[in-house]
Design a protein around this motif. Structure first.
Motif, PDB file in Angstrom:
ATOM      1  N   ALA A 400       0.672  -1.091  -0.020  1.00 48.55           N
ATOM      2  CA  ALA A 400      -0.167  -0.062  -0.019  1.00 48.55           C
ATOM      3  C   ALA A 400       1.038   1.334   0.100  1.00 48.55           C
ATOM      4  N   ALA A 401       0.336   2.388  -0.122  1.00 43.98           N
ATOM      5  CA  ALA A 401       1.206   3.558  -0.222  1.00 43.98           C
ATOM      6  C   ALA A 401      -0.035   4.632   0.401  1.00 43.98           C
ATOM      7  N   TYR A 402       0.530   5.759   0.918  1.00 46.08           N
ATOM      8  CA  TYR A 402      -0.188   7.006   1.432  1.00 46.08           C
ATOM      9  C   TYR A 402       0.459   8.214   1.195  1.00 46.08           C
ATOM     10  N   THR A 403      -0.070   9.372   0.730  1.00 46.38           N
ATOM     11  CA  THR A 403       0.681  10.515   0.459  1.00 46.38           C
ATOM     12  C   THR A 403       0.915  11.488   1.729  1.00 46.38           C
ATOM     13  N   ALA A 404       1.738  12.405   1.523  1.00 45.97           N
ATOM     14  CA  ALA A 404       2.446  13.177   2.675  1.00 45.97           C
ATOM     15  C   ALA A 404       1.165  14.004   3.347  1.00 45.97           C
ATOM     16  N   ASP A 405       0.041  14.028   2.685  1.00 40.56           N
ATOM     17  CA  ASP A 405      -1.181  14.554   3.248  1.00 40.56           C
ATOM     18  C   ASP A 405      -1.677  13.933   4.780  1.00 40.56           C
ATOM     19  N   VAL A 406      -1.527  12.494   4.496  1.00 41.68           N
ATOM     20  CA  VAL A 406      -2.102  11.898   5.524  1.00 41.68           C
ATOM     21  C   VAL A 406      -1.339  12.033   6.891  1.00 41.68           C
ATOM     22  N   LEU A 407      -1.847  12.615   7.850  1.00 38.26           N
ATOM     23  CA  LEU A 407      -1.462  12.908   9.144  1.00 38.26           C
ATOM     24  C   LEU A 407      -1.144  11.695  10.435  1.00 38.26           C
ATOM     25  N   PRO A 408      -0.146  11.692  11.042  1.00 38.87           N
ATOM     26  CA  PRO A 408       0.089  10.879  12.215  1.00 38.87           C
ATOM     27  C   PRO A 408      -1.291  10.850  12.935  1.00 38.87           C
ATOM     28  N   GLY A 409      -1.515   9.554  13.292  1.00 42.74           N
ATOM     29  CA  GLY A 409      -2.712   9.386  14.052  1.00 42.74           C
ATOM     30  C   GLY A 409      -3.653   8.745  13.278  1.00 42.74           C
ATOM     31  N   SER A 410      -3.548   8.675  12.008  1.00 43.15           N
ATOM     32  CA  SER A 410      -4.346   7.750  10.932  1.00 43.15           C
ATOM     33  C   SER A 410      -3.987   6.413  11.331  1.00 43.15           C
ATOM     34  N   HIS A 411      -4.517   5.483  10.861  1.00 45.43           N
ATOM     35  CA  HIS A 411      -4.207   4.072  11.160  1.00 45.43           C
ATOM     36  C   HIS A 411      -5.301   3.036  10.151  1.00 45.43           C
ATOM     37  N   ILE A 412      -4.475   1.793  10.181  1.00 45.25           N
ATOM     38  CA  ILE A 412      -5.166   0.727   9.252  1.00 45.25           C
ATOM     39  C   ILE A 412      -5.670  -0.520  10.005  1.00 45.25           C
ATOM     40  N   ASP A 413      -6.672  -0.819  10.002  1.00 45.94           N
ATOM     41  CA  ASP A 413      -7.422  -1.746  10.812  1.00 45.94           C
ATOM     42  C   ASP A 413      -7.753  -3.042  10.149  1.00 45.94           C
ATOM     43  N   VAL A 414      -7.761  -4.197  10.669  1.00 42.34           N
ATOM     44  CA  VAL A 414      -8.161  -5.377  10.019  1.00 42.34           C
ATOM     45  C   VAL A 414      -9.344  -5.983  10.654  1.00 42.34           C
ATOM     46  N   TYR A 415     -10.522  -6.407  10.221  1.00 42.15           N
ATOM     47  CA  TYR A 415     -11.379  -7.178  10.895  1.00 42.15           C
ATOM     48  C   TYR A 415     -11.673  -8.485  10.504  1.00 42.15           C
ATOM     49  N   VAL A 416     -11.904  -9.415  11.227  1.00 37.23           N
ATOM     50  CA  VAL A 416     -12.328 -10.971  10.818  1.00 37.23           C
ATOM     51  C   VAL A 416     -13.803 -11.021  11.583  1.00 37.23           C
ATOM     52  N   ASN A 417     -14.601 -11.302  10.346  1.00 32.01           N
ATOM     53  CA  ASN A 417     -15.978 -11.607  10.787  1.00 32.01           C
ATOM     54  C   ASN A 417     -16.941 -10.496  11.625  1.00 32.01           C
ATOM     55  N   GLY A 418     -16.231  -9.171  11.335  1.00 36.80           N
ATOM     56  CA  GLY A 418     -16.802  -8.178  12.112  1.00 36.80           C
ATOM     57  C   GLY A 418     -15.966  -7.974  13.481  1.00 36.80           C
ATOM     58  N   ASN A 419     -14.975  -8.459  13.671  1.00 34.06           N
ATOM     59  CA  ASN A 419     -14.283  -8.422  15.237  1.00 34.06           C
ATOM     60  C   ASN A 419     -12.928  -7.775  14.670  1.00 34.06           C
ATOM     61  N   ILE A 453     -12.849 -11.294   5.793  1.00 39.97           N
ATOM     62  CA  ILE A 453     -11.706 -10.199   6.502  1.00 39.97           C
ATOM     63  C   ILE A 453     -11.611  -8.890   5.647  1.00 39.97           C
ATOM     64  N   ALA A 454     -11.599  -8.042   6.465  1.00 37.96           N
ATOM     65  CA  ALA A 454     -11.716  -6.551   6.016  1.00 37.96           C
ATOM     66  C   ALA A 454     -10.450  -5.602   6.468  1.00 37.96           C
ATOM     67  N   VAL A 455     -10.193  -5.094   5.436  1.00 35.98           N
ATOM     68  CA  VAL A 455      -8.934  -4.141   5.484  1.00 35.98           C
ATOM     69  C   VAL A 455      -9.556  -2.586   5.442  1.00 35.98           C
ATOM     70  N   GLU A 456      -9.576  -1.998   6.619  1.00 32.14           N
ATOM     71  CA  GLU A 456     -10.057  -0.678   6.580  1.00 32.14           C
ATOM     72  C   GLU A 456      -9.083   0.459   7.155  1.00 32.14           C
ATOM     73  N   ALA A 457      -9.027   1.516   6.316  1.00 34.65           N
ATOM     74  CA  ALA A 457      -8.110   2.508   6.446  1.00 34.65           C
ATOM     75  C   ALA A 457      -8.654   3.802   6.907  1.00 34.65           C
ATOM     76  N   HIS A 458      -8.274   4.359   8.007  1.00 32.50           N
ATOM     77  CA  HIS A 458      -8.864   5.753   8.499  1.00 32.50           C
ATOM     78  C   HIS A 458      -7.755   6.780   8.165  1.00 32.50           C
ATOM     79  N   LEU A 459      -7.908   7.681   7.395  1.00 33.09           N
ATOM     80  CA  LEU A 459      -7.009   8.874   6.930  1.00 33.09           C
ATOM     81  C   LEU A 459      -7.503  10.019   7.037  1.00 33.09           C
ATOM     82  N   ARG A 460      -6.629  10.542   8.160  1.00 29.00           N
ATOM     83  CA  ARG A 460      -6.930  12.078   8.550  1.00 29.00           C
ATOM     84  C   ARG A 460      -5.914  13.008   7.872  1.00 29.00           C
TER      85      ARG A 460
END
Length: 779
Positions: A400-419, A453-460
């Motif tokens: 994956a890759a993210y730009t310089a605009d993405v601030l620290p405190g952002s995160h990428i989460d992985v869920y398994v069957n909703g957990n 399995i879900a990959v979710e990225a929160h980008l601030r």
């Protein structure tokens, strides 16, 4: 966002905002469908001539038989800033030739900005619709003509994707307010002429769904009262279910003629020629001489009624074998994937041991994203003897890759069957390219069968915090997930546990591995119990990937030391049988009696307020409060519960179902502790069938687990009881490597036993050291 929906939304029509492109006409023998990029990405393709789209008529269709509903569930929601669903539908040769139009109906949240939100539809990887999302006040319908050669006989890939942006808010939290719902009852294929008439066995695969996403087989068996009729009828239900392979199937067995129910249903008449003559106007030729399977048009049961008949029930069983044999396979032959394409494409590969699969093969394509919350999902399969939930960790090797605009405190989460299973924080700015970055994923939430399995990225970003009007999204994107990312499964222990209803729902275990036919006991209840047994056996056969070998029996003496299934109202079972599967014998009389008594009114709001007040007062008071705080601290910091600090397993208590429970599934070891008994029961025969039909729907079926399942048909809710004590059942050779993994997982789940074993080992080491030192050195 439920307040935005209206009870009776007005219907409006609108043309698509953009004329989609269509390919040049293709020959009938089209190539295999290339999956459309997930989450709304348009594929790279040449620019052929456009096709004209037109608004769908707002009135009621003149003939429902000309429709083929395509949504495999009772609702389909596209949520967040980017989302997509893709699955396959089966078309017969006549349908593929006559298909003319795809009608799509949708409604969206009022906060969705139409100028930057798009709904896209693909058929076999070809974009046919790109429409602004602008229907907050009611359901809008769009009819898209299908070019010649786009759909074909067999599997056809349908993809619906949405890209959505908020009108006013720029926060990550606001993305949860975005939704677009596709209306299943108004989303369908239209045909020239009546093409829904089945004429051959292969057409069963194209049975499809009704307006609610359900599939129904109506087996009309006037002679089902004969003992020899039970097995061929139940085997027929299994074979047809595997043929159709639809997610929300049910089987109803009746003795009277059933009127044709339209799309998503099939009437099947089974019986001797004399029985068939009681239902149909004409008996197929040759029925009195040899096993016969044919399709007839009848004024009572409708066009394309399937008839299975023969001179004897043994001959009918031979005819049924011609249906089940093509979809059967040997027990020792492993399948490579779970067949999920009817509700999720592609099929979920099964990991029987350690291995790796790329996101591209799992259906997640490379996706560039310019919003705030990115999410994509993949499916994998887990075998029934998976035993690594207490210590194992899988990995996602992230590209994956993210730009310089993405601030620290952002995160990428992985869920398994909703957990939530893992979190990868972004701690530094400046952007980055992640190459095969390992993200550990705990396997605690994996279960037999299909796992999401879900990959979710929160980008601030700073721009989102400012939320300047017009500065909606980064044109060039701020995040990208590459399809070269991999899911990696480590080697894990292979040891089945019984009871385990999750294994039954996910793969049909243990009945899918039985070398001999499974005894099926049906006590009382008439056709309601038979319909329940047929529906459950159909669901288990689809989960197992083949029809299960069964043997209907009439007495407990015939069960022997074999895995068995029990169906019927609870009053029809002996107290000893109920106690063996963990149901209190007094439930035979007590279950359901409360419904006949007047129920006192309960002020839930007052009760909740009182409970909260007392909990606040006593949460930290006395030794109980201190113990409770210690439990929470251990669970929060070390993931240790008091249940894991037991030296002996928790006792298996007997359970009494409440009046709200419509259906109960219980599984426990048989009296010899070797076999497994599973009982499906209810207070009455009508409640049994109603509960079975509701539990057979995919959202409820996926919740089946533990040692006991309670289904409430009124609220359409499912709850489970965790396994109290279980037995191991080896499913393969006991190699040293496998035993080591089994022991490691067991000790990880039994912390106190591990500590005791470690203490004993230290004591032995100390004694051995003392004995050694006594014989060394100078005296």
């Amino acid at each position: 966002m439920s307040p935005e929906r209206k009870a009776s939304p007005p219907v409006k029509t609108e043309p698509p905002a953009r004329q989609p492109a269509t390919p040049a006409p293709a020959a009938k023998a089209a190539p295999a469908p290339s999956p459309a990029p997930s989450n709304g990405q348009l594929p790279v393709a040449p620019s052929p001539a456009p096709i004209a789209s037109r608004p769908a008529p707002s009135g009621t269709p003149t003939d429902a038989t000309l429709r083929r509903y395509v949504i495999p569930s009772d609702r389909l929601s596209l949520t967040g800033e980017i989302d997509s669903k893709q699955w396959t539908i089966q078309l017969s040769a006549e349908e593929a030739e006559a298909a003319t139009t795809l009608n799509v109906a949708y409604q969206n949240a009022i906060v969705v900005a139409p100028e930057t939100s798009v709904l896209r539809v693909f058929v076999n990887g070809v974009p046919i619709l790109e429409n602004p999302v602008k229907s907050p006040d009611g359901i809008s319908e769009v009819a898209v003509p299908l070019p010649a050669g786009l759909v074909r006989q067999g599997s056809n890939l349908i993809t619906i994707a949405a890209q959505q942006r908020h009108r006013t808010d720029c926060t990550i939290e606001s993305t949860y307010e975005l939704w677009t719902e596709i209306a299943p009852e108004r989303t369908y294929l239209s045909f020239r002429g009546d093409t829904r008439r089945m004429t051959r066995l292969e057409d069963v695969a194209s049975i499809g769904v009704d307006a609610a996403g359900k599939t129904r087989f109506n087996i009309i068996a006037p002679g089902i009262d004969v003992v020899t009729a039970t097995k061929p009828v139940l085997r027929l239900a299994e074979g047809l279910a595997v043929y159709a392979n639809m997610p929300n199937q049910s089987v109803q067995i009746t003795q009277e003629a059933v009127r044709p129910a339209g799309s998503g249903s099939l009437n099947i008449v089974v019986g001797l020629p004399a029985d068939v003559q009681r239902v149909l106007a004409e008996v197929p030729n040759g029925a009195s001489v040899s096993p016969t399977i044919s399709f007839v048009d009848d004024p009572e049961t409708g066009a394309g009624t399937m008839v299975v008949t023969g001179p004897t029930w043994q001959a009918i069983e031979t005819a049924v074998d011609t249906i089940t044999t093509p979809v059967d396979r040997p027990i020792d032959t492993q399948r490579s994937a779970l067949s999920t394409q009817a509700w999720h494409y592609p099929n979920a590969p099964i990991f029987f041991s350690g291995g790796k699969q790329s996101f591209a093969k799992l259906g997640a394509s490379t996706q560039e994203f310019s919003g705030r919350r990115f999410r994509t999902e993949i499916l994998i399969g887990i075998p029934a003897d998976f035993y690594a939930n207490d210590y194992g960790e899988a990995r996602i090797l992230l590209d994956a890759a993210y730009t310089a605009d993405v601030l620290p405190g952002s995160h990428i989460d992985v869920y398994v069957n909703g957990n939530i299973a893992s979190t990868l924080p972004i701690t530094s700015g400046g952007g980055a390219i992640l190459r095969q970055l390992p993200v550990s994923v705990t396997m605690r939430h994996f279960r037999p069968g299909a796992n999401t399995i879900a990959v979710e990225a929160h980008l601030r970003t700073a721009a989102d915090e400012a939320c300047v009007p017009g500065g909606e999204a980064d044109a060039g994107g701020r995040f990208v997930l590459f399809d070269t990312s991999n899911f990696e499964m480590p080697d894990f222990a292979r040891m089945a546990q019984v009871p385990n209803l999750a294994g039954l729902a996910g793969t049909g275990f243990p009945y899918n591995r039985s070398p001999q036919p499974t005894p099926v006991v049906i006590n009382g209840g008439g056709t309601a119990s038979l319909s329940t047994a047929a529906t459950f056996l159909a669901k288990m056969s689809v989960a197992a990937g083949r029809p299960l070998a069964i043997e209907p029996v009439s007495s407990m003496a015939m069960v022997g030391e074999r895995d068995a299934l029990f169906f019927g109202p609870i009053s029809q079972f002996q107290p000893e049988v109920l106690a063996q599967v963990g149901i209190a014998p007094q439930s035979r009389m007590a279950w359901g009696d409360e419904t006949a008594l007047p129920q006192p009114e309960i002020d839930l709001q007052q009760t909740t307020a009182t409970f909260e007040k007392w909990r606040d007062q006593l949460s930290n008071a006395g030794w109980r409060g201190q113990v409770s705080s210690l439990q929470e601290w251990l669970n929060r910091n070390f993931d240790i519960t008091l249940e894991s600090l037991r030296l002996t397993p928790r006792g298996a208590d007997q359970f009494t179902p409440s009046a709200e429970t419509s259906l109960l599934i219980a599984q426990r070891p048989a009296p010899d502790d070797e076999a497994v008994w599973t009982m499906v029961t209810a207070p009455t025969a009508d409640a049994l069938w109603e509960g079975a039909e509701g539990l057979a729907q995919t959202p409820q079926w996926n919740r089946v687990g533990g040692e006991m399942v309670l289904f409430n048909a009124t609220e359409q809710s499912t709850s489970t009881h965790a396994v109290s004590t279980f037995n191991f059942r080896p499913t393969g050779p006991l190699t040293f490597a496998n035993v080591r993994l089994v022991v490691a997982n067991w000790l990880s789940g039994n912390v106190l036993s591990f500590a005791a074993a470690l203490f004993v080992a230290c004591m032995l080491l100390g004694v051995a050291t003392l004995l050694l030192l006594q014989n060394l050195g100078r005296r």
